[in-house]
Motif scaffolding. Structure first.
Motif, PDB file in Angstrom:
ATOM      1  N   HIS A   1      -4.955 -18.286 -10.645  1.00 48.59           N
ATOM      2  CA  HIS A   1      -6.416 -17.840 -10.364  1.00 48.59           C
ATOM      3  C   HIS A   1      -6.459 -16.226 -10.667  1.00 48.59           C
ATOM      4  N   SER A   2      -5.286 -15.647 -11.272  1.00 50.60           N
ATOM      5  CA  SER A   2      -5.283 -14.197 -11.467  1.00 50.60           C
ATOM      6  C   SER A   2      -4.539 -13.950 -12.561  1.00 50.60           C
TER       7      SER A   2
ATOM      8  N   PHE B   1      13.119  -4.250  -5.779  1.00 50.34           N
ATOM      9  CA  PHE B   1      12.680  -5.358  -6.432  1.00 50.34           C
ATOM     10  C   PHE B   1      11.243  -5.544  -6.852  1.00 50.34           C
ATOM     11  N   ASN B   2      10.940  -5.838  -8.178  1.00 54.39           N
ATOM     12  CA  ASN B   2       9.823  -5.686  -8.578  1.00 54.39           C
ATOM     13  C   ASN B   2       9.398  -6.891  -9.389  1.00 54.39           C
ATOM     14  N   ARG B   3       8.229  -7.422  -9.352  1.00 51.94           N
ATOM     15  CA  ARG B   3       7.813  -8.768  -9.867  1.00 51.94           C
ATOM     16  C   ARG B   3       6.305  -8.530 -10.118  1.00 51.94           C
ATOM     17  N   VAL B   4       6.305  -9.397 -11.711  1.00 53.62           N
ATOM     18  CA  VAL B   4       4.681  -9.415 -12.298  1.00 53.62           C
ATOM     19  C   VAL B   4       4.651 -10.920 -12.357  1.00 53.62           C
ATOM     20  N   SER B   5       3.436 -11.299 -11.990  1.00 52.57           N
ATOM     21  CA  SER B   5       3.110 -12.916 -12.528  1.00 52.57           C
ATOM     22  C   SER B   5       1.674 -13.119 -12.813  1.00 52.57           C
ATOM     23  N   GLY B   6       1.249 -14.257 -13.298  1.00 53.26           N
ATOM     24  CA  GLY B   6      -0.115 -14.456 -13.460  1.00 53.26           C
ATOM     25  C   GLY B   6      -0.419 -15.658 -14.224  1.00 53.26           C
ATOM     26  N   THR B   7      -1.550 -16.099 -14.123  1.00 52.46           N
ATOM     27  CA  THR B   7      -2.075 -17.275 -14.678  1.00 52.46           C
ATOM     28  C   THR B   7      -3.486 -17.041 -15.814  1.00 52.46           C
TER      29      THR B   7
ATOM     30  N   ILE C   1      27.212  -2.502  12.931  1.00 57.31           N
ATOM     31  CA  ILE C   1      25.611  -2.275  13.264  1.00 57.31           C
ATOM     32  C   ILE C   1      25.179  -1.846  11.772  1.00 57.31           C
ATOM     33  N   SER C   2      23.937  -2.150  11.425  1.00 52.58           N
ATOM     34  CA  SER C   2      23.253  -1.513  10.304  1.00 52.58           C
ATOM     35  C   SER C   2      21.944  -1.688  10.301  1.00 52.58           C
ATOM     36  N   GLY C   3      21.157  -0.632   9.590  1.00 55.75           N
ATOM     37  CA  GLY C   3      19.492  -0.538   9.762  1.00 55.75           C
ATOM     38  C   GLY C   3      18.925  -0.549   8.305  1.00 55.75           C
ATOM     39  N   TYR C   4      17.649  -0.808   8.317  1.00 50.67           N
ATOM     40  CA  TYR C   4      16.938  -0.959   7.088  1.00 50.67           C
ATOM     41  C   TYR C   4      15.596  -0.963   7.222  1.00 50.67           C
ATOM     42  N   VAL C   5      14.780  -0.279   6.162  1.00 48.83           N
ATOM     43  CA  VAL C   5      13.322  -0.200   6.251  1.00 48.83           C
ATOM     44  C   VAL C   5      12.940  -0.605   4.873  1.00 48.83           C
ATOM     45  N   THR C   6      12.064  -1.544   4.780  1.00 50.55           N
ATOM     46  CA  THR C   6      11.325  -1.889   3.208  1.00 50.55           C
ATOM     47  C   THR C   6       9.973  -1.449   3.194  1.00 50.55           C
ATOM     48  N   LEU C   7       9.527  -0.922   2.253  1.00 49.55           N
ATOM     49  CA  LEU C   7       8.129  -0.731   1.991  1.00 49.55           C
ATOM     50  C   LEU C   7       7.463  -1.758   0.783  1.00 49.55           C
ATOM     51  N   GLN C   8       6.706  -2.583   0.828  1.00 51.09           N
ATOM     52  CA  GLN C   8       6.269  -3.478  -0.001  1.00 51.09           C
ATOM     53  C   GLN C   8       4.862  -3.289  -0.332  1.00 51.09           C
ATOM     54  N   PHE C   9       4.545  -3.150  -1.727  1.00 49.62           N
ATOM     55  CA  PHE C   9       3.173  -2.981  -2.265  1.00 49.62           C
ATOM     56  C   PHE C   9       2.951  -4.146  -3.168  1.00 49.62           C
ATOM     57  N   LYS C  10       1.889  -4.836  -2.973  1.00 47.60           N
ATOM     58  CA  LYS C  10       1.260  -5.815  -3.842  1.00 47.60           C
ATOM     59  C   LYS C  10      -0.204  -5.533  -4.300  1.00 47.60           C
ATOM     60  N   PHE C  11      -0.414  -5.660  -5.462  1.00 43.03           N
ATOM     61  CA  PHE C  11      -1.708  -5.573  -6.231  1.00 43.03           C
ATOM     62  C   PHE C  11      -2.053  -6.880  -6.996  1.00 43.03           C
ATOM     63  N   THR C  12      -3.260  -7.335  -6.724  1.00 41.20           N
ATOM     64  CA  THR C  12      -3.623  -8.675  -7.401  1.00 41.20           C
ATOM     65  C   THR C  12      -5.147  -8.277  -8.018  1.00 41.20           C
ATOM     66  N   LYS C  13      -4.902  -8.336  -9.489  1.00 44.57           N
ATOM     67  CA  LYS C  13      -5.997  -7.947 -10.140  1.00 44.57           C
ATOM     68  C   LYS C  13      -7.334  -9.103 -10.109  1.00 44.57           C
TER      69      LYS C  13
ATOM     70  N   ASN D   1      -5.807 -19.122 -18.492  1.00 42.68           N
ATOM     71  CA  ASN D   1      -6.318 -20.408 -19.031  1.00 42.68           C
ATOM     72  C   ASN D   1      -5.120 -21.250 -18.642  1.00 42.68           C
ATOM     73  N   ARG D   2      -4.380 -21.822 -19.758  1.00 43.98           N
ATOM     74  CA  ARG D   2      -3.335 -22.774 -19.446  1.00 43.98           C
ATOM     75  C   ARG D   2      -1.832 -22.248 -19.367  1.00 43.98           C
ATOM     76  N   MET D   3      -2.047 -21.028 -19.345  1.00 40.73           N
ATOM     77  CA  MET D   3      -0.492 -20.387 -19.499  1.00 40.73           C
ATOM     78  C   MET D   3      -0.242 -19.754 -18.059  1.00 40.73           C
ATOM     79  N   PHE D   4       0.993 -19.911 -17.612  1.00 42.15           N
ATOM     80  CA  PHE D   4       1.124 -19.145 -16.384  1.00 42.15           C
ATOM     81  C   PHE D   4       2.744 -18.457 -16.526  1.00 42.15           C
ATOM     82  N   TYR D   5       2.966 -17.180 -16.104  1.00 41.22           N
ATOM     83  CA  TYR D   5       4.220 -16.675 -16.266  1.00 41.22           C
ATOM     84  C   TYR D   5       4.628 -15.619 -14.975  1.00 41.22           C
ATOM     85  N   GLN D   6       5.840 -15.248 -14.985  1.00 42.62           N
ATOM     86  CA  GLN D   6       6.455 -14.364 -13.844  1.00 42.62           C
ATOM     87  C   GLN D   6       7.779 -13.724 -14.759  1.00 42.62           C
ATOM     88  N   ALA D   7       8.041 -12.711 -14.220  1.00 42.87           N
ATOM     89  CA  ALA D   7       9.240 -11.944 -14.208  1.00 42.87           C
ATOM     90  C   ALA D   7       9.392 -11.030 -13.199  1.00 42.87           C
TER      91      ALA D   7
END
Length: 808
Positions: free
Chosen positions: A246-247, A266-272, A796-808, A274-280
């Motif tokens: 539905h986007s 890590f970067n991802r695009v996806s969408g639907t 011992i090891s540490g990490y920080v992750t920043l996520q950004f998500k945008f949906t049209k 009409n009858r087609m859906f995709y992602q990469a």
């Protein structure tokens, strides 16, 4: 003619103006929205589906009949103008099908509240029985970028994990006392198709999809595992995230920095549309590694394109690519490890992998009760290793190195047909017996080519043979061919009893053809006295019938008792037999492994606040292949050590303490306990001293427990993991050998901390510290690459992750 055209136009205009848009929302009895419900207007023929929030809008006229249908639910018939009104928000409720009601209810609650659950008895074209787990990853806290298996699989009982890869590039897990080596005892799949090097001849997984790209991880053990092959461990299936519905466009970016120079994007695009859906998606990560000489980089990419040919027929194509290069620090002796686990005495060892997968999938709903699924898949990949393979007590003097080069090619087609049915049904009475029949067939062909010989000197990743036309070690081709048919039937008798019966017939042909060289060396000055080239070929063909059966009984609305038994079989691995290792020799009479698995369990959900699963299991493992000291030599031998038995208890439980009160709260406080007791020992052996000995790489006690809390947008978790000591060979040697290949793997305990904060829109921050007590430990002693010797786990090891998500 003009009058005819005018009349037709008038008819369509009148018809169009006679229709109104009716809106509503589809819910289940738990008031949860149901996305993807198919809506069919029987009068006009119009077809629609509900949105991800369960909303719908459909054009209709008064007195039209709408049919709402969805898997696991009874169809709902609605008359427009009567049950469906104009204006406002129509709330429509769908009921679970009787045979699936409890399982679906349990799953929904577990996924929402516990990030783990049990699969329904029917999912798509698959039947699920016995011990099974599904790990929902969307809200799971932990080091997703590095795929920390200790956290990702924390709620699945009985799993032993090899932890010598702190970047999540290769995952090694084994269940119920089975070897974790490259997850070879599981039938490993992605979206239902094979991803290992060769499902029969070399069932090891050099490729693991990024956790950030996954929706869930499914593990199926017991009689249902017959649908997926002959492995003792069952099925391990990685489910890639679905394209956003539905986007037309959604973009997600996750960027991580961590200790020891770690960086990942890590970067991802996806969408639907009409009858087609995709992602990469694409993931890139690199790091310097915890130890000296352990740098790495990795690329992973995935693309999916799908299309609904009609409302019942969906097709899709998927392509996966992965490549990585790692500098391998090699093994350590026990003395080296005690001095400094971060040190390395190998600086010329490298490992590289290039993996390419293509899959085509088609799912056609022939009717509400019948579905046909066909999947075709293929792989063209390779792996390369170069370095000094001598014992860790030997100094690398430089000069030419040893190299192993393997090409993997395989392809197959698997078809599945699922039919639901009812017996003894009348207009007045519900069916006394309901059922589902799954039948399927599989054709698979693989070919592995492996060469071993002398490679260039230097210390870089120069994967070139010195004599490519006449390698110094061995050159073999290993074709494999497999045809299989299988059937599984599940009976739902009344509202409480469920019985399943399964059969699988495998025709397996494995071959080897090539040569290896034998060297006679002077015992004093080590000069080569003679070289013999030995040509060798082998063909083994067998037809193996396998059977399984299980019973499940509902003891309450959300609990059930289950038991099952299934046969197992594992073909010999020719590629292990013919690769020359200076530390290991191979028994020329080595044979296939066989056996069976049985289990008894009780699981359920109590008042939506407590989830639990308690099970007991017994595995008979005939002609078990393993590593043992070869009598009268200083070498180790890969051979059928004997018959083994693995039995034990597994328990998983998680409780949300704040749900004990009557008042609903905005925050949660949960604890989980995952513990197992496994006794694995040899009951017969050609070496009498091994009878009664423990099976190698089996921790008798494993415990994972943790506490987590969430409040508003915050989530925090602390986890504790413990493994008791393990033996590294069948002789159960406690004192380490001088080369550190054989000896005890001591008990160890590790603490992990993780947390995240979700902003109101677009952004989310994740953070954590793994092994925050800086425990010094190791989980394996390697006989060859990436050792030999002790392979220390990360400190011992540490990490920080920043996520950004945008949906049209």
């Amino acid at each position: 003619m003009k009058l005819v055209v005018f009349a037709i136009a008038l008819f369509f205009v009148t018809f169009s103006f006679g229709q109104e848009i009716y809106r509503g929302k589809v819910l289940d009895k738990e008031n949860d929205a149901i996305p993807g419900v198919k809506i069919h207007n029987l009068t006009s023929g119009a077809l629609k589906r509900t949105s991800i929030d369960g909303d719908f809008a459909i054009a209709a006229q008064p007195k039209d009949t709408l049919v709402f249908s969805f898997s696991y639910y009874d169809s709902l018939f609605v008359v427009v103008g009567k049950e469906l009104k104009l204006g406002g928000k129509n709330l429509l409720f769908m009921k679970y099908q009787t045979q699936d009601i409890e399982e679906v209810m349990i799953i929904q609650k577990r996924m929402a509240d516990f990030n783990v659950g049990f699969m329904p008895p029917i999912k798509g074209v698959r039947l699920n029985t016995g011990t099974n787990s599904i790990i929902e990853l969307e809200n799971l806290s932990g080091a997703k970028s590095t795929g920390n298996a200790r956290e990702m699989y924390a709620k699945v009982p009985g799993l032993n994990i090899w932890e010598n890869d702190g970047a999540g590039i290769q995952v090694g897990i084994g269940g119920r006392g089975l070897s974790p080596k490259r997850t070879a005892n599981f039938n490993t799949r992605q979206n239902g198709y094979d991803i290992s090097a060769d499902a029969l001849g070399y069932p090891e997984s050099y490729y693991t999809p990024p956790i950030e790209a996954l929706k869930s991880i499914e593990i199926i053990r017991g009689s249902a595992a017959l649908q997926f092959g002959t492995q003792f461990g069952g099925l391990l299936n990685f489910e890639i995230l679905d394209p956003v519905e539905h986007s037309p466009f959604e973009f997600t970016s996750r960027n991580t920095v961590g200790s020891y120079g770690y960086f990942s994007t890590f970067n991802r695009v996806s969408g639907t549309h009409n009858r087609m859906f995709y992602q990469a998606y694409h993931q890139y990560k690199r790091g310097d590694g915890y130890r000296d000489n352990s740098a790495f980089y990795q690329h992973q990419a995935f693309a999916q394109l799908g299309y609904y040919l009609n409302e019942n027929w969906k097709v899709s194509a998927e392509f996966t690519h992965m490549n990585y290069l790692t500098k391998q620090a090699g093994g350590l002796t026990d003395v080296n490890f005690e001095e400094d686990p971060r040190q390395s005495v190998r600086d010329r060892n490298w490992f590289a992998v290039d993996w390419n997968l293509l899959a085509l999938r088609s799912t056609y709903e022939l009717s509400k009760t019948a579905t046909l699924n066909v999947r075709a898949f293929g792989m063209v990949s390779n792996r390369r290793t170069i370095g000094f393979l001598g014992k860790i007590t030997q100094t690398d003097q430089g000069g030419n190195r040893e190299m192993i080069y393997s090409d993997f090619m395989n392809g197959g087609v698997e078809a599945r047909f699922l039919k639901k049915y009812s017996w003894f049904k009348s207009e007045q009475n519900e069916a006394k017996i309901k059922g589902a029949l799954l039948i399927g067939a599989r054709v698979y062909q693989g070919e592995t080519k492996t060469e071993q010989g002398t490679a260039a000197d230097g210390d870089d990743a120069n994967f070139i043979f010195v004599n490519p036309d006449d390698v110094e070690g061995s050159s073999f081709t290993y074709p494999s061919l497999n045809q299989a048919v299988f059937a599984e039937n599940m009976f739902f008798i009344g509202k409480k009893l469920r019985i399943n019966l399964g059969v699988r017939i495998e025709n397996i042909e494995t071959q080897s053809s090539g040569f290896y060289k034998q060297y006679v060396v002077h015992p004093l000055n080590f000069d080569t006295l003679s070289i013999s080239t030995i040509n060798d070929s082998n063909v083994v063909e067998r037809t193996v019938p396998l059977f399984g059966a299980g019973v499940s009984y509902k003891t309450g609305k959300k609990s059930n008792l289950y038991t099952n038994i299934t046969q197992n079989y594992r073909a010999i691995n020719f590629t292990d037999i013919r690769v020359t290792n200076p530390n290991v020799v191979v028994d020329p009479d080595i044979k296939d492994e066989y056996g069976f698995t049985s289990e008894l369990g009780f699981r359920g959900l109590l008042n939506d606040l407590l989830i639990y699963d308690l099970s007991a299991f017994y595995i008979f493992y005939g002609d078990k292949i393993g590593l043992a000291p070869k009598p009268k030599t200083i070498k180790k031998e890969r051979t059928n050590i004997g018959d083994a038995q693995n039995y034990g208890l597994e328990l998983f439980s998680e409780i949300d303490w704040l749900k004990l009160g009557a008042k609903k709260r905005k925050w949660t406080l949960k604890t989980f306990v995952n513990t197992s007791y496994i006794n694995a020992n040899y009951i017969t052996s050609k070496e009498p001293n091994y009878v009664g000995n423990k099976v190698e790489y089996v921790s008798e006690f494993m415990i994972k427990t943790g506490i987590s809390s969430s409040f508003k947008n915050w989530t925090l978790k602390v986890q504790y993991s413990y493994n008791s000591s393990q033996f590294s060979d069948a002789s159960n040697a406690e004192e380490a050998s001088g080369d550190a290949v054989i000896g005890l793997v001591p008990a160890y305990a590790v603490f992990d901390f993780s947390g995240k904060y979700a902003f109101k829109k677009f952004f989310q921050v994740e953070f954590g510290v793994n092994n925050f007590t800086n425990a010094s430990y190791f989980t394996r002693r390697a006989t060859g690459y990436p050792g030999p010797g002790i392979l220390p786990s990360d400190g011992i090891s540490g990490y920080v992750t920043l996520q950004f998500k945008f949906t049209k």
